[in-house]
Design a protein around this motif. Structure first.
Motif, PDB file in Angstrom:
ATOM      1  N   CYS A  65      -7.047  -1.568   2.861  1.00  0.00           N
ATOM      2  CA  CYS A  65      -6.187  -2.742   2.691  1.00  0.00           C
ATOM      3  C   CYS A  65      -6.754  -3.936   3.438  1.00  0.00           C
ATOM      4  CB  CYS A  65      -4.781  -2.434   3.186  1.00  0.00           C
ATOM      5  SG  CYS A  65      -3.868  -1.270   2.158  1.00  0.00           S
ATOM      6  N   VAL A  91      -5.389  -7.614   2.936  1.00  0.00           N
ATOM      7  CA  VAL A  91      -3.958  -7.368   3.140  1.00  0.00           C
ATOM      8  C   VAL A  91      -3.773  -6.705   4.502  1.00  0.00           C
ATOM      9  CG1 VAL A  91      -1.908  -6.132   2.334  1.00  0.00           C
ATOM     10  CG2 VAL A  91      -3.471  -7.175   0.683  1.00  0.00           C
ATOM     11  N   GLY A 111       0.401  -7.685  -2.539  1.00  0.00           N
ATOM     12  CA  GLY A 111       0.111  -6.842  -1.386  1.00  0.00           C
ATOM     13  C   GLY A 111       0.373  -5.375  -1.667  1.00  0.00           C
ATOM     14  N   VAL A 124      -2.418  -3.861  -3.788  1.00  0.00           N
ATOM     15  CA  VAL A 124      -3.610  -3.525  -2.990  1.00  0.00           C
ATOM     16  C   VAL A 124      -3.380  -2.221  -2.237  1.00  0.00           C
ATOM     17  CG1 VAL A 124      -5.004  -4.223  -0.999  1.00  0.00           C
ATOM     18  CG2 VAL A 124      -4.452  -5.890  -2.798  1.00  0.00           C
ATOM     19  N   LEU A 125      -2.211  -2.087  -1.623  1.00  0.00           N
ATOM     20  CA  LEU A 125      -1.887  -0.865  -0.884  1.00  0.00           C
ATOM     21  C   LEU A 125      -1.867   0.342  -1.810  1.00  0.00           C
ATOM     22  CD1 LEU A 125      -0.839   0.767   1.542  1.00  0.00           C
ATOM     23  CD2 LEU A 125       1.465  -0.107   1.023  1.00  0.00           C
ATOM     24  N   ALA A 182      -5.290   1.405  -2.805  1.00  0.00           N
ATOM     25  CA  ALA A 182      -5.962   2.092  -1.699  1.00  0.00           C
ATOM     26  C   ALA A 182      -5.469   3.540  -1.584  1.00  0.00           C
ATOM     27  CB  ALA A 182      -5.730   1.337  -0.394  1.00  0.00           C
TER      28      ALA A 182
END
Length: 447
Positions: free
Chosen positions: A400, A405, A433, A436-437, A440
């Motif tokens: 992240c 992020v 955000g 993106v998390l 991941a």
């Protein structure tokens, strides 16, 4: 901001994270700053606004950490900035213990109005959450004439000597720093993900109370100090009924019930304070972090008879309730009230928790998704077990960060990613955000 760099309203990566300017600053840091002070992400910030951070290389990152639940009203909130600017132009310090000023009184009046309960209240202001908790213990001991303090597994209350004693986790908070203050006793609390199936909040409280009565004695206990949602310990939300049962026992036995709302306070959980979710009215409440929009300020607020039991001069500190910090707090409270940031926190939680639980259903690496409002946790485990997986947690956080992020980790076992976005974060930035998390998480759990 560096030449040629302009403000942006979205995530933007111009370099790798960290970039060359941040790396150069980090080298200067290693030559000047103590090695024991670490940083989650060594990017050096030059400006921040709302939910975005801009670093020395012109990268703009989405902030899902709020400086550890501090900038609830967002970075550079206009009412905070205006209040600070105006107050700094008048005076920056006189010491309230020498020549007082109205701003301190106004903050205490706001705390009396906002904190749980309609009883007569008093407040005293400090600089940090640890100071607030430590002074709450001092007040409880003075008022009761007793010494013992009860705290819980997974608790975090600060880094002073007394609050290190109250804190559960050794590394990094306590290791090598003892001996610690005496008369602190630890009992098990409520941790629904790791408790026996079906264990209720009332049962968890009864077990804790039984241990206190047998091993300490109710008549020796000055205070029970509890985080309504445990922060550094893993964003552990106790089962319903746990806090009310503790509060009732305290009231029946002359024990001061202290709520440490340093991380949960000021709209973070979808109410002004986490105790409000179950109608719990603490005798004393310790606050800090979100109170002043980024400036150092903390408070102990509670029953007038408890605060007034301390002898004259027994409470205070040179910088406690600094006038600039008080002006910031008044601006932050105005922003929270006028912007209904408690409602905003609820909406953030509804979006994030629903999305993360949907993802959790597709991977065995997520043991639990939990939280209230904009205080959200993802606990990672080894698939098919409840064994904590700190390694994957670290990798997900690092991914992240590399993508711009900012997320934080926590937990007694180091296996929790925590989200603490500013309550003013626009929905589109929250969604970006979270994307993106979630990417991941998918990448790391598919290996």
């Amino acid at each position: 901001m560096l030449d040629g760099m302009t403000a942006t309203t979205h995530r933007r990566l111009r370099t790798e994270i960290p970039g060359p300017n941040s790396l150069a600053l980090h080298q200067r840091r290693t030559d000047a700053v103590a090695a024991g002070l670490t940083s989650t992400l060594p990017v050096y910030i030059t400006s921040a606004e709302g939910g975005l951070l801009t670093d020395a290389d012109g990268n703009t990152l989405i902030d899902l950490g709020s400086g550890i639940a501090v900038t609830n009203v967002g970075h550079a909130a206009p009412a905070v900035v205006d209040g600070v600017r105006e107050q700094a132009g008048l005076f920056t310090h006189t010491c309230f213990m020498v020549t007082p000023y109205e701003g301190y009184v106004r903050v205490c009046e706001e705390l009396a109005a906002l904190t749980p309960g309609d009883h007569a209240k008093r407040s005293v202001l400090f600089n940090s959450g640890a100071e607030a908790v430590e002074n709450a213990v001092k007040i409880a001991r003075t008022a009761t004439g007793r010494q013992a303090v009860v705290v819980f597994d997974h608790a975090y209350h600060g880094r002073t000597n007394l609050t290190m004693a109250l804190t559960a986790k050794s590394l990094p908070y306590k290791h090598g720093f003892g001996p610690f203050a005496p008369e602190v006793y630890r009992v098990a609390g409520s941790y629904p993900f790791r408790d026996a199936e079906g264990r209720t909040g009332e049962q968890a409280a009864a077990e804790a109370i039984d241990r206190v009565e047998k091993q300490i004695g109710a008549d020796a206990v000055a205070a029970v100090v509890v985080e309504p949602i445990q922060g550094e310990g893993g964003f552990i939300e106790p089962a319903p009924g746990f806090l009310p049962a503790l509060s009732r026992w305290c009231a029946a036995n002359g024990v001061v019930f202290v709520a440490d709302e340093v991380q949960t306070g000021f709209c973070r959980t979808g109410e002004w304070f986490a105790c409000d979710h179950e109608g719990v009215v603490p005798d004393l409440i310790a606050t800090a972090k979100g109170i002043a929009g980024g400036l150092p300020l903390a408070a102990v607020t509670g029953k007038a008879e408890l605060l007034d039991s301390v002898h004259a001069g027994g409470l205070g500190g040179t910088y406690g309730g600094n006038p600039v910090s008080c002006a910031a707090a008044l601006g932050a409270i105005e922003t929270m009230r006028e912007g209904d940031l408690a409602g905003a926190a609820k909406r953030i939680g509804e979006t994030a928790i629903a999305s993360l639980r949907e993802l959790a259903a597709t991977t065995g690496a997520i043991g639990d998704v939990r939280g209230r409002g904009a205080m959200i946790a993802i606990e990672f485990v080894k698939p098919g077990t409840t064994e904590p997986d700190a390694a994957i947690t670290s990798r997900i956080a690092a991914a992240c960060h590399a993508a711009g992020v900012v997320v934080l980790t926590c937990g007694t076992y180091g296996n929790v990613v925590r989200l603490l976005p500013p309550l003013t974060l626009p929905p589109e930035l929250l969604r970006e955000g979270l994307d993106v998390l979630e990417d991941a998480i998918r990448e790391e759990t598919s290996r």
